[in-house]
Design a protein around this motif. Structure first.
Motif, short mmCIF file in Angstrom:
data_model
loop_
_atom_site.label_atom_id
_atom_site.label_comp_id
_atom_site.label_asym_id
_atom_site.label_seq_id
_atom_site.Cartn_x
_atom_site.Cartn_y
_atom_site.Cartn_z
N LEU A 232 -56.21 7.67 -82.40
CA LEU A 232 -54.77 7.40 -82.55
C LEU A 232 -53.93 8.61 -82.17
CD1 LEU A 232 -54.86 5.43 -85.92
CD2 LEU A 232 -54.43 4.49 -83.65
N GLY A 233 -54.58 9.76 -82.05
CA GLY A 233 -53.86 11.00 -81.80
C GLY A 233 -53.51 11.25 -80.34
N GLU A 234 -52.72 12.28 -80.15
CA GLU A 234 -52.23 12.64 -78.82
C GLU A 234 -53.36 13.02 -77.88
OE1 GLU A 234 -48.95 13.15 -76.15
OE2 GLU A 234 -49.19 12.14 -78.10
N GLU A 235 -54.46 13.57 -78.44
CA GLU A 235 -55.56 14.00 -77.58
C GLU A 235 -56.27 12.83 -76.90
OE1 GLU A 235 -57.26 14.58 -81.85
OE2 GLU A 235 -55.32 14.24 -80.91
N CYS A 236 -56.04 11.61 -77.40
CA CYS A 236 -56.66 10.43 -76.79
C CYS A 236 -55.62 9.52 -76.14
CB CYS A 236 -57.47 9.66 -77.84
SG CYS A 236 -58.94 10.54 -78.39
N ARG A 237 -54.53 10.10 -75.72
CA ARG A 237 -53.40 9.31 -75.20
C ARG A 237 -53.72 8.58 -73.89
NH1 ARG A 237 -49.58 14.45 -73.41
NH2 ARG A 237 -50.84 15.13 -71.63
N TRP A 238 -54.83 8.96 -73.21
CA TRP A 238 -55.16 8.35 -71.92
C TRP A 238 -56.36 7.41 -72.04
CZ3 TRP A 238 -52.03 7.44 -68.37
CH2 TRP A 238 -52.37 7.30 -67.02
N ILE A 239 -56.68 7.03 -73.28
CA ILE A 239 -57.81 6.12 -73.54
C ILE A 239 -57.28 4.80 -74.06
CG2 ILE A 239 -59.91 5.73 -74.89
CD1 ILE A 239 -60.26 8.75 -75.06
N THR A 240 -57.63 3.71 -73.38
CA THR A 240 -57.26 2.38 -73.86
C THR A 240 -58.29 1.36 -73.38
OG1 THR A 240 -55.39 0.86 -74.19
CG2 THR A 240 -55.76 1.67 -71.94
N ALA A 241 -58.40 0.26 -74.10
CA ALA A 241 -59.31 -0.86 -73.78
C ALA A 241 -60.78 -0.49 -73.93
CB ALA A 241 -59.04 -1.40 -72.37
N GLN A 242 -61.08 0.53 -74.75
CA GLN A 242 -62.47 0.96 -74.91
C GLN A 242 -63.03 0.56 -76.28
OE1 GLN A 242 -63.99 2.42 -72.12
NE2 GLN A 242 -62.01 1.71 -71.37
N ASP A 243 -64.32 0.26 -76.31
CA ASP A 243 -65.04 0.07 -77.56
C ASP A 243 -66.02 1.23 -77.68
OD1 ASP A 243 -65.90 -1.43 -79.95
OD2 ASP A 243 -67.76 -1.67 -78.83
N ILE A 244 -65.81 2.06 -78.69
CA ILE A 244 -66.58 3.30 -78.82
C ILE A 244 -67.62 3.14 -79.92
CG2 ILE A 244 -66.44 5.75 -79.35
CD1 ILE A 244 -63.60 5.68 -78.14
N GLU A 245 -68.89 3.24 -79.54
CA GLU A 245 -69.96 3.17 -80.52
C GLU A 245 -70.01 4.47 -81.32
OE1 GLU A 245 -74.80 3.19 -80.67
OE2 GLU A 245 -73.84 2.40 -78.85
N VAL A 246 -70.02 4.34 -82.64
CA VAL A 246 -70.09 5.51 -83.53
C VAL A 246 -71.26 5.26 -84.48
CG1 VAL A 246 -68.77 7.06 -85.01
CG2 VAL A 246 -67.56 5.61 -83.38
N SER A 247 -72.47 5.57 -84.00
CA SER A 247 -73.66 5.15 -84.74
C SER A 247 -74.71 6.26 -84.87
CB SER A 247 -74.31 3.95 -84.03
OG SER A 247 -74.92 4.38 -82.81
N GLY A 248 -74.43 7.45 -84.38
CA GLY A 248 -75.42 8.51 -84.42
C GLY A 248 -76.60 8.27 -83.50
N GLY A 249 -76.42 7.35 -82.54
CA GLY A 249 -77.49 7.05 -81.60
C GLY A 249 -78.51 6.08 -82.19
N PHE A 250 -78.02 4.97 -82.75
CA PHE A 250 -78.93 3.97 -83.33
C PHE A 250 -79.67 3.23 -82.23
CE2 PHE A 250 -79.89 -0.19 -85.32
CZ PHE A 250 -80.64 0.28 -86.41
N ASN A 251 -80.97 3.14 -82.37
CA ASN A 251 -81.84 2.49 -81.36
C ASN A 251 -81.73 3.15 -79.99
OD1 ASN A 251 -83.43 0.64 -82.72
ND2 ASN A 251 -81.93 -1.00 -82.56
N LEU A 252 -81.42 4.40 -79.96
CA LEU A 252 -81.25 5.10 -78.67
C LEU A 252 -82.60 5.19 -77.96
CD1 LEU A 252 -79.03 6.56 -77.04
CD2 LEU A 252 -79.71 8.67 -78.19
#
Length: 252
Positions: A232-252
């Motif tokens: 939501l912050g300014e550092e990600c202002r150029w990111i949209t329409a993405q689904d970001i996996e936050v899983s610690g590398g599950f089943n990697l």
């Protein structure tokens, strides 16, 4: 000051999201359903850190209540922050229920659909007139909707979360004309109260999950909360329409 609405913030990932946003100087309207004490705890933590938060009741599975909720949001914005708009929406509220495909009833399917897909769809639509241009939305999806997280028993849950991933892309497309970014995060197994405190009730499942996680531990709410705050912050202002996996590398 920027203002965020975070649904389902009385515990777990939602609570972390609300606290992490407040620590970045964002005012927070957080919602709860059935856990008012937890919502008060979230507000207390934010107050102690010098932030500002308001807790409002909301049943995301009851679209008939959304218009009244919007009025409550408008009143909170006006009374607490002297604003008539907010900047960020986090559709996080939800619940988990496991049932093998052949055992999934229409009632279970419909309840999951109302809370996990229909609710965020129409809540976002209802709140859209109050969302400021240039704002951002994050939807909490799930690794159950990704190849890495396919586990027996989550066909209905994963289907609804997969629908939310697709909705994220459509919202990003349609709301881009207003400069509104829309992304989603897909947590892996995270230590929360989901499924009636499943990890507390069945701690024996944890070693197996850890063994399949590349970074070697169970996820914690702050692992997700910090990512959402950053998105939501300014550092990600150029990111949209993405689904970001936050899983610690599950089943990697």
């Amino acid at each position: 000051m920027q203002i965020a609405i975070v649904t389902g913030a009385s515990s777990g990932i939602g609570q972390s999201i609300a606290v992490q946003l407040a620590r970045r100087g964002t005012g927070v309207i957080l919602t709860y359903h059935g856990n008012e004490a937890g919502a008060r705890d979230t507000v207390a933590v934010i107050d102690k850190d010098g932030g500002t938060a308001v807790a409002l009741p909301l049943d995301v599975g009851n679209t008939a209540a959304f218009a009244a909720f919007r009025e409550s949001v408008a009143a909170a914005l006006r009374d607490t922050w002297q604003r008539d708009t907010f900047d960020f929406l986090v559709n996080n509220a939800g619940f988990g229920r496991m049932a093998m495909f052949e055992d999934t009833t229409e009632d279970v399917f419909d309840t999951l659909m109302r809370v996990l897909l229909k609710g965020p769809y129409f809540l976002t639509q209802t709140l859209l007139p109050l969302l400021a241009d240039g704002g951002a939305i994050v939807n909490t999806t799930s690794s159950a909707a990704r190849h890495c997280g396919l586990e027996p028993g989550y066909s209905a849950y994963g289907t609804m979360k997969g629908g939310l991933v697709v909705l994220t892309r459509y919202l990003a497309k349609e709301l881009s004309t207003r400069g509104i970014r829309v992304n989603s995060v897909s947590p892996g197994s995270t230590r929360t109260r989901i499924a009636d405190n499943a990890f507390e009730r069945f701690p024996e499942v944890i070693p197996g999950i850890v063994a399949k996680t590349a970074l070697g531990r169970l996820g914690e709410p702050d692992d997700i909360g910090m990512v959402v705050a950053a998105l939501l912050g300014e550092e990600c202002r150029w990111i949209t329409a993405q689904d970001i996996e936050v899983s610690g590398g599950f089943n990697l």
